[in-house]
Design an enzyme around this catalytic site. Structure first.
Site, mmCIF file in Angstrom:
data_model
loop_
_atom_site.group_PDB
_atom_site.id
_atom_site.type_symbol
_atom_site.label_atom_id
_atom_site.label_comp_id
_atom_site.label_asym_id
_atom_site.label_seq_id
_atom_site.Cartn_x
_atom_site.Cartn_y
_atom_site.Cartn_z
ATOM 1 N N LYS A 22 68.884 2.688 -74.344
ATOM 2 C CA LYS A 22 68.315 3.927 -74.892
ATOM 3 C C LYS A 22 67.577 4.675 -73.787
ATOM 4 O O LYS A 22 67.808 5.866 -73.550
ATOM 5 C CB LYS A 22 67.339 3.583 -76.023
ATOM 6 C CG LYS A 22 66.409 4.696 -76.420
ATOM 7 C CD LYS A 22 65.498 4.335 -77.553
ATOM 8 C CE LYS A 22 64.257 3.624 -77.121
ATOM 9 N NZ LYS A 22 63.153 4.475 -76.646
ATOM 10 N N ASN A 23 66.698 3.974 -73.068
ATOM 11 C CA ASN A 23 65.819 4.661 -72.122
ATOM 12 C C ASN A 23 66.535 5.114 -70.863
ATOM 13 O O ASN A 23 66.023 5.970 -70.130
ATOM 14 C CB ASN A 23 64.621 3.775 -71.769
ATOM 15 C CG ASN A 23 63.685 3.633 -72.952
ATOM 16 O OD1 ASN A 23 63.839 4.324 -73.963
ATOM 17 N ND2 ASN A 23 62.736 2.721 -72.847
ATOM 18 N N CYS A 118 55.591 7.718 -80.065
ATOM 19 C CA CYS A 118 55.180 6.514 -80.791
ATOM 20 C C CYS A 118 53.810 6.704 -81.445
ATOM 21 O O CYS A 118 53.033 7.559 -81.047
ATOM 22 C CB CYS A 118 55.105 5.346 -79.817
ATOM 23 S SG CYS A 118 56.739 4.860 -79.295
ATOM 24 N N ARG A 123 49.661 9.927 -75.612
ATOM 25 C CA ARG A 123 50.752 9.832 -74.638
ATOM 26 C C ARG A 123 50.754 11.144 -73.837
ATOM 27 O O ARG A 123 51.455 12.083 -74.169
ATOM 28 C CB ARG A 123 52.089 9.617 -75.340
ATOM 29 C CG ARG A 123 52.134 8.415 -76.262
ATOM 30 C CD ARG A 123 52.301 7.096 -75.542
ATOM 31 N NE ARG A 123 53.509 7.004 -74.745
ATOM 32 C CZ ARG A 123 54.715 6.730 -75.245
ATOM 33 N NH1 ARG A 123 54.865 6.617 -76.544
ATOM 34 N NH2 ARG A 123 55.772 6.634 -74.440
ATOM 35 N N ASP A 308 57.399 -2.845 -72.318
ATOM 36 C CA ASP A 308 58.247 -2.807 -73.518
ATOM 37 C C ASP A 308 58.600 -4.192 -74.017
ATOM 38 O O ASP A 308 59.220 -4.319 -75.076
ATOM 39 C CB ASP A 308 59.535 -2.015 -73.237
ATOM 40 C CG ASP A 308 59.233 -0.543 -73.058
ATOM 41 O OD1 ASP A 308 60.132 0.203 -72.629
ATOM 42 O OD2 ASP A 308 58.089 -0.143 -73.315
ATOM 43 N N ARG A 400 65.286 3.173 -84.124
ATOM 44 C CA ARG A 400 65.218 4.076 -82.960
ATOM 45 C C ARG A 400 65.726 3.375 -81.704
ATOM 46 O O ARG A 400 66.180 4.013 -80.779
ATOM 47 C CB ARG A 400 63.769 4.519 -82.706
ATOM 48 C CG ARG A 400 63.183 5.373 -83.780
ATOM 49 C CD ARG A 400 61.822 5.881 -83.389
ATOM 50 N NE ARG A 400 61.842 6.516 -82.065
ATOM 51 C CZ ARG A 400 60.756 7.005 -81.468
ATOM 52 N NH1 ARG A 400 59.591 6.927 -82.065
ATOM 53 N NH2 ARG A 400 60.837 7.572 -80.289
HETATM 54 C C1 EPZ Z 1 58.910 5.408 -70.749
HETATM 55 O O1 EPZ Z 1 57.935 6.170 -71.437
HETATM 56 C C2 EPZ Z 1 59.680 4.661 -71.816
HETATM 57 N N1 EPZ Z 1 60.317 5.621 -72.710
HETATM 58 C C3 EPZ Z 1 58.733 3.766 -72.604
HETATM 59 O O2 EPZ Z 1 59.530 3.024 -73.526
HETATM 60 C C4 EPZ Z 1 58.057 2.796 -71.634
HETATM 61 O O3 EPZ Z 1 57.121 2.015 -72.348
HETATM 62 C C5 EPZ Z 1 57.359 3.576 -70.526
HETATM 63 O O4 EPZ Z 1 58.296 4.455 -69.874
HETATM 64 C C6 EPZ Z 1 56.741 2.669 -69.472
HETATM 65 O O5 EPZ Z 1 57.742 1.874 -68.894
HETATM 66 C C7 EPZ Z 1 61.483 6.185 -72.356
HETATM 67 O O6 EPZ Z 1 62.034 5.901 -71.299
HETATM 68 C C8 EPZ Z 1 62.096 7.155 -73.325
HETATM 69 P P1 EPZ Z 1 55.233 6.668 -68.610
HETATM 70 P P2 EPZ Z 1 57.079 7.284 -70.656
HETATM 71 O O7 EPZ Z 1 55.154 8.131 -68.392
HETATM 72 O O8 EPZ Z 1 57.908 7.919 -69.617
HETATM 73 C C9 EPZ Z 1 50.628 7.538 -68.275
HETATM 74 C C10 EPZ Z 1 60.147 2.187 -75.617
HETATM 75 O O9 EPZ Z 1 59.578 1.335 -76.318
HETATM 76 N N2 EPZ Z 1 50.996 8.959 -68.141
HETATM 77 O O10 EPZ Z 1 55.889 5.798 -67.567
HETATM 78 O O11 EPZ Z 1 56.424 8.149 -71.656
HETATM 79 C C11 EPZ Z 1 50.917 6.983 -69.661
HETATM 80 O O12 EPZ Z 1 49.836 7.250 -70.540
HETATM 81 C C12 EPZ Z 1 59.338 3.258 -74.929
HETATM 82 O O13 EPZ Z 1 61.389 2.217 -75.380
HETATM 83 C C13 EPZ Z 1 49.995 9.885 -67.823
HETATM 84 O O14 EPZ Z 1 48.820 9.555 -67.668
HETATM 85 O O15 EPZ Z 1 55.963 6.372 -69.972
HETATM 86 C C14 EPZ Z 1 51.056 5.513 -69.399
HETATM 87 O O16 EPZ Z 1 49.778 4.923 -69.333
HETATM 88 C C15 EPZ Z 1 57.884 3.234 -75.344
HETATM 89 N N3 EPZ Z 1 50.339 11.198 -67.705
HETATM 90 C C16 EPZ Z 1 51.688 5.477 -68.000
HETATM 91 O O17 EPZ Z 1 51.483 6.763 -67.423
HETATM 92 C C17 EPZ Z 1 51.639 11.624 -67.847
HETATM 93 O O18 EPZ Z 1 51.893 12.829 -67.685
HETATM 94 C C18 EPZ Z 1 53.161 5.212 -67.992
HETATM 95 O O19 EPZ Z 1 53.760 6.125 -68.895
HETATM 96 C C19 EPZ Z 1 52.628 10.662 -68.151
HETATM 97 C C20 EPZ Z 1 52.294 9.337 -68.280
#
Ligand code: EPZ
Length: 422
Positions: A22-23, A118, A123, A308, A400
């Protein structure tokens, strides 16, 4: 809303085929909007998030055909004209925010709702927006929508992601490949999902250096061509079923269609519990130990232990002998599954971003509530080893991210039935 009825206690024995990721799929579907012709992607899972995202692309005017029995998606971007992604679709799935990078990166304008996603925690998308501004994109906010504007060529520059962010890396790649003279992303995410996106963009004609590292350098090209590519297998679905294979002493699972290279140090960590993990090309065999050893874990960005799999690992530890703990350094509040597992009899409690577990605790069936995708699958893992009957409610969260879960677990011995919840 559907629910699962699960009779626990039966061992899992047999073969499970791993679906497409998915991701990894979502970024490359978005990349299809950057081409000047059709892009075809194979090994796309039939998941709610894919259907939702396909609809977001249709709203902006792309032609999207999902040939479901072949797990193939065809994207024809030539009809894109409505450069807006509406709140009622984006709120359903955070990754719809990738439309910002894809639309402004190709058409110089995008109006995209701030994301939902989520149920757990805030987020943020501040890194996505600050990175685009660093590239020279004009960002403004208007009643919950982000408006991004860019001329034909952006001055570019560089931006450091703190913390490293998968989504921000994806969005900045989509925005820059056709626009930025030269743009450097520092502390970029290195997840396989990002590597596949980079390799897909390069196959389309993009100029990207540093693929697979935490420093990506993008240089503008004039156009990108549609391509035919294969999506990666789902490393999180794979990790989930590997953990399932460890949770009952008589479990023996053969997992096919895997890419073990995407698991980082996870196989070795699972071996530390006493679980037998044999990797032979795209086939991974799991044999549970008679006694599961308690092994603590701490999540990290790739190639560290993936957040994850955090909930699934903690669930497994309820069946391990001894004390252990799981710390999530990526999301500090991704523990909504804990009170649900306690209802089944688990002895666990949270202290800040760490859950402490006392095992081995016998679990007994009850009604439990899904809250987010990975928490929900953890309730299924627990229910399969709990005695008596467990009801897992609100499994739309599961739909999902896990293709045909009951049709994969049933044939290997799980007593799991999906029923419409009245
Ligand atoms: C991706 O989400 C995945 N989703 C998530 O999988 C996964 O948990 C996550 O990466 C971490 O590996 C998809 O790929 C669709 P991040 P993403 O931006 O991109 C902070 C699942 O279960 N952050 O890497 O949203 C954030 O709060 C889902 O399949 C900021 O501060 O995650 C977090 O603490 C859930 N500012 C960290 O970075 C921003 O602008 C990592 O988040 C963006 C993120």
């Amino acid at each position: 809303m559907d629910k699962f009825i699960i009779e626990g206690g039966t061992p899992l024995k047999g073969t499970i085929a791993i679906s497409g990721s998915k991701n990894a799929a979502l970024p490359i579907i978005a990349a299809g909007l950057l081409g000047n012709s059709e892009t075809t992607i194979h090994n796309i899972p039939r998941l709610q998030d894919i259907y939702t995202f396909n609809n977001v692309l249709r709203v902006v005017g792309a032609k999207v055909d999902f040939i479901e029995n072949e797990n193939t998606v065809k994207i024809d971007p030539t009809g894109v004209s409505h450069l807006e992604a509406p709140y009622d679709l984006v709120r359903k799935m955070r990754a719809s925010f990738y439309m910002l990078g894809a639309l402004v990166g190709k058409h110089g304008y995008a109006k995209v709702s701030l994301p939902g996603g989520c149920a757990w925690g805030p987020r943020p998308v501040d890194l996505h927006l600050k990175g685009m501004e660093a590239m020279g994109i004009k960002i403004s906010l208007d009643k919950g929508y982000v408006i991004a504007e860019a001329g034909d060529t952006l001055k570019g520059g560089s931006f450091t992601l703190e913390p490293s962010s998968v989504g921000a890396t994806v969005n900045l790649l989509l925005a820059s490949v056709l626009k930025a003279e030269k743009f450097v992303i520092k502390n970029a995410a290195k997840e396989p999902d990002v590597v596949l996106l980079c390799n897909t963009l390069v196959k389309m004609g993009a100029n990207i250096e540093g693929i697979g590292t935490d420093k990506l350098t993008i240089r503008k090209v004039e156009e990108l061509n549609g391509v035919e590519i294969n999506n990666d297998p789902d490393r999180i679905e794979l990790g989930t079923y590997m953990i399932a294979g460890a949770m009952h002493p008589e479990n023996e699972l053969t997992l096919t269609g895997c890419n073990a290279d995407h698991l980082g140090g996870f196989p070795d960590l699972l071996r530390k519990t006493g679980t037998k993990v044999d990797i032979d090309g795209s086939v991974i065999k799991i044999k549970a130990p008679k006694v599961l050893k308690a092994v603590s874990a701490k999540t990290d960005i790739y190639p560290g232990f993936p957040t994850d799999l955090q909930a699934q690992w903690a669930t497994m530890l309820t069946q391990a002998e001894g004390k252990s703990k799981v710390t999530d350094t990526v999301y500090f509040d991704r523990f909504s599954y804990v009170p649900e597992l306690v209802r089944l009899g688990a002895e666990m409690h949270n202290e800040k971003n760490t859950v402490h577990i006392e095992g081995k605790t016998p679990l007994t069936g009850a009604s439990v509530m899904s809250t987010d995708l990975r928490a929900s699958v953890s309730l299924v893992l627990a229910a399969m080893v709990a005695e008596n009957t467990t009801e897992v409610l609100r499994i739309y969260h599961l739909d999902r991210g896990y293709e045909s879960l009951e049709n994969k677990l049933g044939p290997v011995g799980a007593k799991i039935t999906r029923v419409e919840d009245q």
